[in-house]
Design a protein around this motif. Structure first.
Motif, PDB file in Angstrom:
ATOM      1  N   LYS A 191       0.882  -1.220   0.129  1.00 51.63           N
ATOM      2  CA  LYS A 191      -0.031  -0.025   0.003  1.00 51.63           C
ATOM      3  C   LYS A 191       0.728   1.313   0.164  1.00 51.63           C
ATOM      4  CE  LYS A 191      -0.784  -0.065   5.030  1.00 51.63           C
ATOM      5  NZ  LYS A 191      -1.935   0.113   6.053  1.00 51.63           N
TER       6      LYS A 191
ATOM      7  N   LEU B 215      -6.299  -9.557  -7.778  1.00 53.25           N
ATOM      8  CA  LEU B 215      -6.770  -8.238  -6.810  1.00 53.25           C
ATOM      9  C   LEU B 215      -7.982  -8.436  -6.271  1.00 53.25           C
ATOM     10  CD1 LEU B 215      -5.288  -5.275  -8.721  1.00 53.25           C
ATOM     11  CD2 LEU B 215      -4.432  -6.067  -6.599  1.00 53.25           C
ATOM     12  N   TYR B 220      -9.618  -6.714  -2.686  1.00 53.66           N
ATOM     13  CA  TYR B 220      -9.695  -5.347  -3.380  1.00 53.66           C
ATOM     14  C   TYR B 220     -10.997  -4.936  -4.016  1.00 53.66           C
ATOM     15  CZ  TYR B 220      -4.900  -4.728  -1.660  1.00 53.66           C
ATOM     16  OH  TYR B 220      -3.652  -4.507  -0.869  1.00 53.66           O
ATOM     17  N   PRO B 236      -9.009  -0.540  -1.328  1.00 52.14           N
ATOM     18  CA  PRO B 236      -8.700  -1.417  -0.251  1.00 52.14           C
ATOM     19  C   PRO B 236      -9.995  -1.917   0.620  1.00 52.14           C
ATOM     20  CG  PRO B 236      -8.052   0.631   0.552  1.00 52.14           C
ATOM     21  CD  PRO B 236      -8.444   0.852  -0.902  1.00 52.14           C
ATOM     22  N   SER B 244      -8.724   5.220  -3.124  1.00 52.34           N
ATOM     23  CA  SER B 244      -7.914   4.137  -3.761  1.00 52.34           C
ATOM     24  C   SER B 244      -6.547   4.187  -3.417  1.00 52.34           C
ATOM     25  CB  SER B 244      -8.301   4.353  -5.355  1.00 52.34           C
ATOM     26  OG  SER B 244      -7.349   5.133  -5.880  1.00 52.34           O
TER      27      SER B 244
END
Lengths: 195, 311
Positions: A191, B215, B220, B236, B244
């Motif tokens: 992330k 993903l 996600y 997420p 995002s």
């Protein structure tokens, strides 16, 4: 008209040019000379423009001992280059706790302590084309943290950062005008930082 | 999370109309979003007055990737809706048709009743807030007393002075309730839901599909990435709750890309507090443990996240 060999050349080669052309450094036959000189050029840039230390050129993988797809660099930046967002939260909490623990008379500032970490650097030229396959091969050849060298033995007991769980390289891309840009590439879904 | 209002039986049908994958059932839409991380895009708007805003309605258009993920995992199946409708409507008997129309009338009447009740409630509340009357509906029989009350109060209210005839003794005759015309969003019922045997084959998907599947399997949410010049913008969690995290672009394993694209994507992503993500299917690798739910056919996907280094 022939020139005697004693005569000085009209233009002195720059230090970088002589470094890249140094036959001693290029004598290793593991990779193409163009890739070697690219690594040296970036080593020069990191050392003198960005004040990196402990820079080394790696031609063979520390994991498998096979030749790497191209020579990579490893080095120590002057400040921490990458802080994972979760680690940042923890660092900020620690700094806040320490600030509260200090006496009221002392300076009341948040001091975030993040020790610099050694990084891998992947030298590339802007004119190159890459594929996921090649990028994966680079990551397969490297360790999570660059290996320590004998010369930097003094700092051997540096603690391993528990937040560094995925492999990462600094992608250094150099243009023909010798501009260099640096991007952090993680192996996997990581992330983003909340700068 | 609030409990599911109406459970959806899986697999649910996805309508394939004119090359688009559409969901018309609001329950299926919320089910897909709640349980399968599938958002889609609401596209319902006025014909010829399409506008880009967040107030669009059903139907929900699914990307082919989204439809394919749902079908591959056995949550849904694709229906050729044009054929199903033509067949279903032609085979419908007269009795069924009348029954259905009556049912629509009944629902319309119920709806109209609900609307009127709500309006009365609102009016009553407004009056009570002004201290004018209590229960209006009940007091039609005690009209004289109420009008006295109303006059008593109206002396203090200049607005009402000119209209002392608020007395409901001049009771308006109750209007005959007209049923609302209901436009159902789905046609099942009256048609029986199409059988899964007639399901269409898997949707054809772009080469970025493996990255999407990967993903999605990791929880996600993906939305179209046009705004950021990528295939998907990846969240997420539910996009209503999160910003995002990634601008994702899917590539083939040996597809060449320019480093300038990496620099551009990485710089753009960092500028908007995201990471640029490239990824694709590794055809040589053996399936990894995290992919087990997709079956053995799915090769593992490898992804790389790119951010500006900041120096």
């Amino acid at each position: 008209m022939t020139r005697p060999g004693l005569l000085k050349p009209a233009v002195q080669p720059s230090p970088l040019q002589s470094l890249v052309a140094d036959s001693n450094l290029l004598s290793k036959q593991s990779h193409l000379p163009s890739l070697h000189s690219l690594a040296l050029q970036l080593q020069h840039n990191l050392q003198y423009q960005h004040s990196w230390t402990d820079l080394h050129v790696h031609t063979h993988s520390p994991v498998t001992n096979e030749p790497l797809p191209r020579p990579l660099l490893s080095g120590l930046p002057p400040q921490r280059l990458y802080i994972h967002p979760d680690e940042q939260i923890e660092l900020l909490k620690n700094a806040d706790r320490e600030r509260k623990a200090r006496k009221a008379g002392d300076k009341d500032t948040l001091e975030v302590k993040a020790e610099p970490e050694r990084e891998w650097v992947l030298p590339t030229r802007l004119s190159e084309k890459w594929t996921l396959h090649r990028l994966a091969d680079v990551f397969n050849g490297i360790s999570k943290i660059p290996p320590e060298h004998a010369s930097s033995g003094a700092e051997e007991e540096r603690a391993v950062n528990p937040w560094r769980t995925k492999k990462r390289v600094v992608l250094a891309t150099v243009d023909t005008d010798s501009t260099v840009v640096y991007y952090i590439v993680h192996d996997g879904v990581v992330k983003p930082r909340q700068n | 999370m609030a409990p599911d209002p109406t459970p959806v039986t899986e697999p649910f049908p996805i309508s394939h109309i004119a090359g688009r994958y559409l969901l018309f059932d609001i329950n299926a839409i919320s089910h897909a979003r709640r349980h399968h991380n599938i958002c889609g895009v609401l596209i319902g708007t006025l014909p010829n007055l399409s506008q880009q805003n967040v107030f669009l309605g059903i139907p929900l258009e699914l990307m082919p990737e989204e439809a394919r993920v749902l079908v591959e995992r056995g949550h849904a199946y694709i229906v050729d809706d044009v054929r199903a409708h033509r067949k279903g409507c032609l085979e419908m008997s007269r009795d069924e048709r009348l029954k259905y129309l009556r049912e629509m009338d009944r629902q319309g009447l119920e709806f109209a009743k609900g609307v009127r009740e709500k309006a009365e409630e609102r009016a009553e509340r407004a009056l009570r807030e002004k201290g004018l009357v209590g229960r209006r509906g009940k007091e039609e029989s005690e009209a004289p007393q109420e009008s006295a009350d109303a006059e008593g109060v109206s002396t203090s209210n200049s607005l009402l002075d000119s209209t002392p005839s608020t007395s409901p003794s001049v009771a308006v005759p109750e209007k005959k309730l007209e049923p609302h015309f209901i436009t159902p969003t789905t046609s099942y019922p009256p048609l029986s839901p199409p059988s899964t045997d007639a399901a269409l084959p898997l949707p054809s998907v772009p080469k970025s599909y493996p990255l999407f599947r990967y993903l999605n399997s990791r929880g996600y949410f993906a939305m179209p990435g046009l705004r950021f010049g990528c295939n998907y913008s990846v969240y997420p969690g539910d996009p209503l709750r999160f910003h995002s995290h990634f601008l994702a672009t899917g590539l083939d394993w040996d597809e060449e890309f320019e480093l300038l694209d990496i620099v551009g994507g990485g710089r753009l992503g960092t500028g908007v507090k995201k990471a640029y993500l490239i990824g694709g299917e590794d055809p040589e690798a053996t399936p990894a443990e995290e992919e087990e739910q997709d079956g053995a056919s799915a090769k593992p996907v490898r992804a790389f996240s790119i951010e500006w280094a900041g120096f």
